[in-house]
Design a protein around this motif. Sequence first.
Motif, PDB file in Angstrom:
ATOM      1  N   ARG A  86     -15.675 -16.681  39.624  1.00 15.00           N
ATOM      2  CA  ARG A  86     -14.713 -15.740  39.030  1.00 15.00           C
ATOM      3  C   ARG A  86     -14.403 -16.110  37.588  1.00 15.00           C
ATOM      4  NH1 ARG A  86      -9.951 -15.965  40.900  1.00 15.00           N
ATOM      5  NH2 ARG A  86     -10.113 -17.719  42.352  1.00 15.00           N
ATOM      6  N   PHE A  87     -14.284 -17.416  37.315  1.00 13.96           N
ATOM      7  CA  PHE A  87     -14.051 -17.854  35.935  1.00 13.96           C
ATOM      8  C   PHE A  87     -15.234 -17.485  35.043  1.00 13.96           C
ATOM      9  CE2 PHE A  87     -15.194 -21.246  32.919  1.00 13.96           C
ATOM     10  CZ  PHE A  87     -14.209 -21.039  31.971  1.00 13.96           C
ATOM     11  N   THR A  88     -16.444 -17.682  35.541  1.00 17.52           N
ATOM     12  CA  THR A  88     -17.627 -17.340  34.747  1.00 17.52           C
ATOM     13  C   THR A  88     -17.656 -15.852  34.429  1.00 17.52           C
ATOM     14  OG1 THR A  88     -18.833 -19.125  35.856  1.00 17.52           O
ATOM     15  CG2 THR A  88     -20.130 -17.498  34.657  1.00 17.52           C
ATOM     16  N   ALA A  89     -17.343 -15.023  35.413  1.00 17.53           N
ATOM     17  CA  ALA A  89     -17.295 -13.576  35.179  1.00 17.53           C
ATOM     18  C   ALA A  89     -16.221 -13.227  34.157  1.00 17.53           C
ATOM     19  CB  ALA A  89     -17.033 -12.846  36.491  1.00 17.53           C
ATOM     20  N   ALA A  90     -15.058 -13.881  34.258  1.00 26.66           N
ATOM     21  CA  ALA A  90     -13.975 -13.604  33.310  1.00 26.66           C
ATOM     22  C   ALA A  90     -14.369 -14.032  31.892  1.00 26.66           C
ATOM     23  CB  ALA A  90     -12.703 -14.317  33.757  1.00 26.66           C
TER      24      ALA A  90
ATOM     25  N   LEU B 237      -6.906  -7.965  28.207  1.00 27.64           N
ATOM     26  CA  LEU B 237      -7.602  -9.258  28.232  1.00 27.64           C
ATOM     27  C   LEU B 237      -6.749 -10.379  28.827  1.00 27.64           C
ATOM     28  CD1 LEU B 237      -9.608  -9.455  24.895  1.00 27.64           C
ATOM     29  CD2 LEU B 237     -10.496  -9.401  27.224  1.00 27.64           C
ATOM     30  N   SER B 238      -5.438 -10.179  28.893  1.00 26.38           N
ATOM     31  CA  SER B 238      -4.595 -11.211  29.507  1.00 26.38           C
ATOM     32  C   SER B 238      -4.954 -11.406  30.976  1.00 26.38           C
ATOM     33  CB  SER B 238      -3.119 -10.825  29.383  1.00 26.38           C
ATOM     34  OG  SER B 238      -2.863  -9.605  30.070  1.00 26.38           O
ATOM     35  N   TYR B 239      -5.554 -10.383  31.599  1.00 26.12           N
ATOM     36  CA  TYR B 239      -5.940 -10.505  33.011  1.00 26.12           C
ATOM     37  C   TYR B 239      -7.096 -11.477  33.199  1.00 26.12           C
ATOM     38  CZ  TYR B 239      -7.911  -9.101  37.527  1.00 26.12           C
ATOM     39  OH  TYR B 239      -8.439  -9.099  38.792  1.00 26.12           O
ATOM     40  N   PRO B 240      -8.251 -11.289  32.516  1.00 27.66           N
ATOM     41  CA  PRO B 240      -9.315 -12.305  32.692  1.00 27.66           C
ATOM     42  C   PRO B 240      -8.942 -13.667  32.114  1.00 27.66           C
ATOM     43  CG  PRO B 240      -9.953 -10.679  31.051  1.00 27.66           C
ATOM     44  CD  PRO B 240      -8.724 -10.150  31.712  1.00 27.66           C
ATOM     45  N   LEU B 241      -8.039 -13.696  31.117  1.00 29.18           N
ATOM     46  CA  LEU B 241      -7.647 -14.979  30.558  1.00 29.18           C
ATOM     47  C   LEU B 241      -6.862 -15.823  31.556  1.00 29.18           C
ATOM     48  CD1 LEU B 241      -6.624 -14.080  26.889  1.00 29.18           C
ATOM     49  CD2 LEU B 241      -8.539 -15.525  27.608  1.00 29.18           C
ATOM     50  N   GLN B 242      -6.234 -15.194  32.536  1.00 32.73           N
ATOM     51  CA  GLN B 242      -5.520 -15.946  33.562  1.00 32.73           C
ATOM     52  C   GLN B 242      -6.457 -16.871  34.339  1.00 32.73           C
ATOM     53  OE1 GLN B 242      -3.607 -13.050  36.024  1.00 32.73           O
ATOM     54  NE2 GLN B 242      -2.126 -12.429  34.459  1.00 32.73           N
ATOM     55  N   HIS B 243      -7.730 -16.505  34.409  1.00 28.23           N
ATOM     56  CA  HIS B 243      -8.682 -17.314  35.161  1.00 28.23           C
ATOM     57  C   HIS B 243      -9.037 -18.606  34.428  1.00 28.23           C
ATOM     58  CE1 HIS B 243      -9.006 -13.414  37.131  1.00 28.23           C
ATOM     59  NE2 HIS B 243      -9.551 -14.035  38.155  1.00 28.23           N
ATOM     60  N   PHE B 244      -8.766 -18.660  33.105  1.00 24.97           N
ATOM     61  CA  PHE B 244      -8.945 -19.922  32.396  1.00 24.97           C
ATOM     62  C   PHE B 244      -7.915 -20.937  32.888  1.00 24.97           C
ATOM     63  CE2 PHE B 244     -11.946 -19.116  28.870  1.00 24.97           C
ATOM     64  CZ  PHE B 244     -12.188 -17.768  29.110  1.00 24.97           C
ATOM     65  N   GLU B 245      -6.684 -20.487  33.075  1.00 23.23           N
ATOM     66  CA  GLU B 245      -5.657 -21.372  33.610  1.00 23.23           C
ATOM     67  C   GLU B 245      -5.970 -21.754  35.055  1.00 23.23           C
ATOM     68  OE1 GLU B 245      -0.974 -21.222  34.998  1.00 23.23           O
ATOM     69  OE2 GLU B 245      -1.833 -19.574  33.835  1.00 23.23           O
TER      70      GLU B 245
END
Length: 603
Positions: free
Chosen positions: A150-154, A299-307
């Motif tokens: 999921r992180f890779t996709a984000a 973009l704040s949605y896929p950025l959540q996966h960085f955290e």
Amino acid sequence: MQIQDLPYPDPGVPDARSGPRLLWWLWRNQLGGQLKALAWGLLHFVAVSALPFCVGLAVQAVVDRSGERLALTGALMLLCGTAVAVGDTFLHRAAVTNWITAAARVQQLLARKAAELGSTLTRRVAAGEVVAVSTGDVEKIGWFVEAVSRFTAAALTVVLVCVGLLVYQPSLGAVVAAGLPVVALAVLPLLPRATRRADVQREKAGRATELASDTVAGLRVLRGIGGEELFLDRYRRASQEVRHAAVRSARMWSLISAVQVLLPGLLLIAVVWYGVQLARQGRITVGELVTVYSAVMVLSYPLQHFEEIAMSYSFSRPSATRTARVLSLRRPAAADAGGTDATAGGGLAEVPRGELHDPATGLVAPAGRLTAVVCGDPDAAGRLAERLGGHPTELGRSVLLGGTPLDELPLEVARTAVLVQDKDPVLLSGTLRELLDVPASGAVPADEALAAAQCEDVLDALVQGSLDAAEPMDARITERGRSLSGGQRQRLALARSLITDPEVLVLDEPTSAVDSHTEARIADGLRRLRSGRTTVVFTSSPLLLDRADQVVLVHEGEAVASGTHRELFDAEPRYRAVVTRETDDEGVLRDAFRELEEIEESA
């Protein structure tokens, strides 16, 4: 691998050199599921990120009063909405599958390792740590393994959106492309401190779990000595330490979450301010400004996966390290080499027969005889019993059965040949029928084994304690048999061992918790039921020693004398001291009286 296909036919050989290597090995071994989750994740995130472009086109179509473009944009939004729903559904399905299958693989590996090491596992790793690894740590490892896709996709989606914005509106796109790396990587300096605090929390939680496990296991003893409050206070203090550590850890993670909210907000403010200036100058249209604004907001949605990936790794790394430490435990190289191929000629290798010989101590147990071993040190007796079962020790030399080293036998064959029952046997919860349903030769029926172990009163107690048991075999046994006394647990465990009917049966203090009358009957039943089989009993009970075919005295790690009980009692002071538990002064005084009697008789 799908959930319905679990368990794995073969979970594989893990890379247990370190925690990160174990995580990488798990990820590689479910590459198909990871790619599937990545594909569905890209569909979902790209569709979500495409919605702002559709909104911008729709706004610009309204401004330009173009019904055709507005209808086309509506169709694109419908298509994106469908892709969002489909992608989210199947991404969740693939992610959960990856999580559960990774956790199941680790659980199977741990179960296989526990079966391989047997009782030596808890001698090398604390019981509380084993519990923590097989429960909470497994879940955290599965979380990280599935979060990677999921992180890779984000991350790929963020890159695609940045490229798209640069192409769509270079002026604002450059601001977004410059600001997003700062937003994504700003929390990196905070991660080491957050990870350290999380490690402290898990370490304290592991100690609290170990304390709770030990307290529950010894609850009967604690009640007998009135020590419940003492251990309750210890657990209460340990629990408070875990709470304080969890609060400290949560503060760091809340700060990281705040940064992840603040920086995208600042970036959004900067984009809007700069975009308004460009719109006033006529360099961009209203639709382009709305598109870029919406894209940054989404973009704040896929950025959540960085955290999330940072958090999952910080939690899973120490869990994977503990798991790797357990999985890296090994038997001697000879045992591993022999245990890799349990078959010979397409079937199970033949069980060797003959005398049991321990070269390290010189102990010899003749084939088909009942041998009693007397050892003054109970811990040394337990270690020797483990050696006779083929478990590794620091002495290095393998035990021989019929001239064949046990370490060179396949693991399944060695355990078929020799069964060791230690002084604290474990009874699993379930019915008595399930307890006695063990791999066996079939030569010893359950009723004969129960009778030889003198379990009549145990059966009555089980029936009385079970409301729905029509017969003793259907009576339920509580976890670890805690509703039974120590002597009752010993006798049920002995009956279970007798049913197995191994070539060699090693018993470590099998009657230490029963009275002398019951012990005498057990000795007779054991001798009768094990006739023709090799049996080794570690004991200092005269009732068992008197019924043994041979008694061996082991002193300071060496077999120093052998014979019958009466022969050794009369001729060997060290043997007599262990059996009668007399002190040195008492032995000297008794020898003096004997010499005096001999002098008087000769006179």
